[in-house]
Scaffold this active site. Structure first.
Site, PDB file in Angstrom:
ATOM      1  N   SER A 136       0.848  -1.197   0.000  1.00 43.87           N
ATOM      2  CA  SER A 136       0.000   0.000   0.000  1.00 43.87           C
ATOM      3  C   SER A 136       0.880   1.243   0.000  1.00 43.87           C
ATOM      4  CB  SER A 136      -0.866   0.025   1.257  1.00 43.87           C
ATOM      5  OG  SER A 136      -1.532   1.267   1.387  1.00 43.87           O
ATOM      6  N   TYR A 149      -1.600   0.080  10.524  1.00 39.23           N
ATOM      7  CA  TYR A 149      -1.697  -0.296   9.102  1.00 39.23           C
ATOM      8  C   TYR A 149      -0.440   0.136   8.341  1.00 39.23           C
ATOM      9  CZ  TYR A 149      -3.631  -0.940   4.411  1.00 39.23           C
ATOM     10  OH  TYR A 149      -3.834  -1.343   3.114  1.00 39.23           O
TER      11      TYR A 149
END
Ligand code: NDP
Ligand code: 8X3
Length: 252
Positions: A136, A149
């Protein structure tokens, strides 16, 4: 071809895109009813064989049973797509909640490690094999509320780079595809089913689709065997950086 997290979003789109290329598919996730739908769509797209099995990447036992099942279906795997993951919550560190941190790091980082360790013995040791990890933009740029995250995806990036070194000489290619905002079930999961809050993430901008990312995954897997695409950052045009998203007023 083995894809984790194929029950929705990017994993499901990747199954369909690989299916259209005639790939045989072994698909895992926790929601088997949704996996069945993915497999059906992949077969319609052209896959000669799309099989599903329950998989929870946070459990070593579940990963082992998934890989045992895979071994019963095929002698070897040519491509492993480590896609299962997502974010849980958007709290600051000060207000962080252990179960959210554990789920986030448990899927995106430990899940990736577990799956890779378990599948490696099955991966072909010849030209053309590949491990493609879904990272990501969050692994490269931090944002408020993203600590677990961002840390997990930064970890994914370093696991990818480590594997690239460790598997040098095996013929197995290793790479990461790191998307920015893609409209899937990602935000619905992050906000625990709050549809309105999830919708606002993409308000006024044009996000990536799961299919955009899937197309990149298929492209990476289908390069000539001597070519390894190490790292791809794929963003919507409207997202210049994690904190800079161009949003239009309604009607523009
Ligand atoms: P979705 O929520 O649509 O899909 C996530 C997939 O991961 C589902 O198939 C889900 O299946 C699976 N999954 C989650 N937890 C587990 C688990 N414990 N064991 C096995 N499978 C699991 O979101 P996306 O398609 O967007 O997410 C796919 C990947 O892309 C993730 O790694 C995410 O971090 C990454 N990503 C997403 C971006 C986005 O903006 N959407 C941007 C950058 C990266 P099930 O619940 O059935 O187990
Ligand atoms: C998903 C993209 O920016 O929401 O990885 O973290 S972001």
């Amino acid at each position: 071809m083995l894809i984790s997290g194929a029950s929705s979003g990017i994993g499901a789109a990747a199954a369909q895109a690989f299916g259209a290329e005639g790939a045989k598919l072994l698909l895992g996730a926790r929601r088997v009813d949704r996996l069945d739908q993915t497999a059906e769509a992949a077969r319609r797209a052209g896959s000669p064989c799309a099989l599903v099995h329950p998989l929870d990447v946070t459990s070593t036992t579940s990963v082992a049973s998934f890989v045992d099942w895979a071994r019963g279906q095929t002698e070897s795997v040519d491509v492993l797509v480590n896609n299962a993951g997502g974010a849980h919550g958007l709290s600051s560190v000060a207000e962080g909640w252990d179960p959210d941190w554990e789920a986030t790091i448990g899927t995106n980082l430990f899940g990736l490690l577990r799956m890779t360790r378990a599948v490696l013995p099955l991966l072909r040791r010849d030209a053309g094999a590949a491990i493609i990890n879904v990272g990501s933009i969050a692994g490269r740029q931090a944002y408020e509320g993203g600590a677990a995250y961002c840390a997990a995806k930064a970890g994914e990036l370093q696991v990818t780079r480590t594997l690239r070194l460790e598997l040098s000489g095996t013929g197995i290619r290793v790479g990461t595809i790191d998307p920015g905002l893609a409209e899937t079930e990602f935000s619905l999961v992050r906000f625990k089913g709050d549809v309105e809050r999830a919708r606002k993430v993409y308000e006024g901008m044009r996000p990536l689709t799961a299919e955009d990312v899937a197309e990149a995954i298929v492209w990476v897997a289908s390069r000539p065997h001597h070519v390894c695409i190490d790292e791809i950052l794929i963003l919507p045009v409207d997202q210049a950086a994690v904190h800079k998203t161009h949003r239009r007023a309604q009607g523009d």
